[in-house]
Design an enzyme around this catalytic site. Sequence first.
Site, PDB file in Angstrom:
ATOM      1  N   ASP A  91      46.406  94.009  14.811  1.00  0.00           N
ATOM      2  CA  ASP A  91      46.414  95.208  15.658  1.00  0.00           C
ATOM      3  C   ASP A  91      45.321  95.038  16.711  1.00  0.00           C
ATOM      4  O   ASP A  91      44.127  95.122  16.392  1.00  0.00           O
ATOM      5  CB  ASP A  91      46.137  96.467  14.830  1.00  0.00           C
ATOM      6  CG  ASP A  91      47.307  96.885  13.947  1.00  0.00           C
ATOM      7  OD1 ASP A  91      48.207  96.047  13.727  1.00  0.00           O
ATOM      8  OD2 ASP A  91      47.303  98.036  13.479  1.00  0.00           O
ATOM      9  N   LYS A 153      51.113 100.918  19.461  1.00  0.00           N
ATOM     10  CA  LYS A 153      50.387 101.780  18.520  1.00  0.00           C
ATOM     11  C   LYS A 153      49.583 102.801  19.310  1.00  0.00           C
ATOM     12  O   LYS A 153      48.961 102.466  20.322  1.00  0.00           O
ATOM     13  CB  LYS A 153      49.479 100.921  17.638  1.00  0.00           C
ATOM     14  CG  LYS A 153      48.611 101.697  16.655  1.00  0.00           C
ATOM     15  CD  LYS A 153      47.773 100.729  15.811  1.00  0.00           C
ATOM     16  CE  LYS A 153      46.741 101.455  14.965  1.00  0.00           C
ATOM     17  NZ  LYS A 153      45.900 100.528  14.170  1.00  0.00           N
ATOM     18  N   LYS A 182      54.002 102.429  16.047  1.00  0.00           N
ATOM     19  CA  LYS A 182      53.064 102.773  14.977  1.00  0.00           C
ATOM     20  C   LYS A 182      52.232 103.970  15.417  1.00  0.00           C
ATOM     21  O   LYS A 182      51.580 103.930  16.459  1.00  0.00           O
ATOM     22  CB  LYS A 182      52.151 101.594  14.638  1.00  0.00           C
ATOM     23  CG  LYS A 182      51.103 101.933  13.564  1.00  0.00           C
ATOM     24  CD  LYS A 182      50.269 100.716  13.177  1.00  0.00           C
ATOM     25  CE  LYS A 182      49.151 101.090  12.205  1.00  0.00           C
ATOM     26  NZ  LYS A 182      48.353  99.909  11.783  1.00  0.00           N
TER      27      LYS A 182
END
EC number: 4.1.2.4
Length: 221
Positions: A91, A153, A182
């Site tokens: 991430d 995300k 996400k």
Amino acid sequence: MNNAEILKHVDHTLLKPVATWDDIKKICDESIEYNTASICIPACYISRIHETYGDKINICTVVGFPLGYSSTEGKIAETKQALADGANEIDMVINISDVKNKAYDKVTEEIRALKEVVGNKILKVIIETCYLTEEEKIAMCKAVTEAGADYIKTSTGFGTGGATLEDIKLFKKHIGPNVKIKAAGGVSTVEDLNMFINEGCDRLGTSRAVGLLKGEETQGY
């Protein structure tokens, strides 16, 4: 959706700077017991987790976290080390200053460079929505799509705000068909868990999911 189905979408997260090995072991054990999608933990613990648990756990870590200011070369080095240590998912945080400077192509190229390193493993791109205008969010949807990342995300959980339903709807409208979503930051109730999954989020980043679904009062990311 039952609890087991919800937890398959959860990246069981512990990114607090004071996290101890005992804290990390707890979320590892919970991830195994409840079959979460992954654990998301600081990179300094990857090797130890891999040595202790082997392939029982899907390990996710963060790069350029939480501010995104490090150079592309620095993020590449972090990513290579994390993968070598046993991470399966990365991430990354974009350079938000580049977004504010409208250097969208630069952001796209950085994401692309990290995806080349990650290869067939998963790259999620944190755009930190709380700092962006709608125009900038749309531009980042395009950047993530063009760069070939796997997920967009919402948040680090360390900014001024987290995931919102409005942002998820915006993402769905502007990301490409191969990009998943996400939601992270502020996913703090069972209703939130269900809402974001039902709205189309494939992953949820939270430290609270297991406790919430067990009926416990929890605090955290």
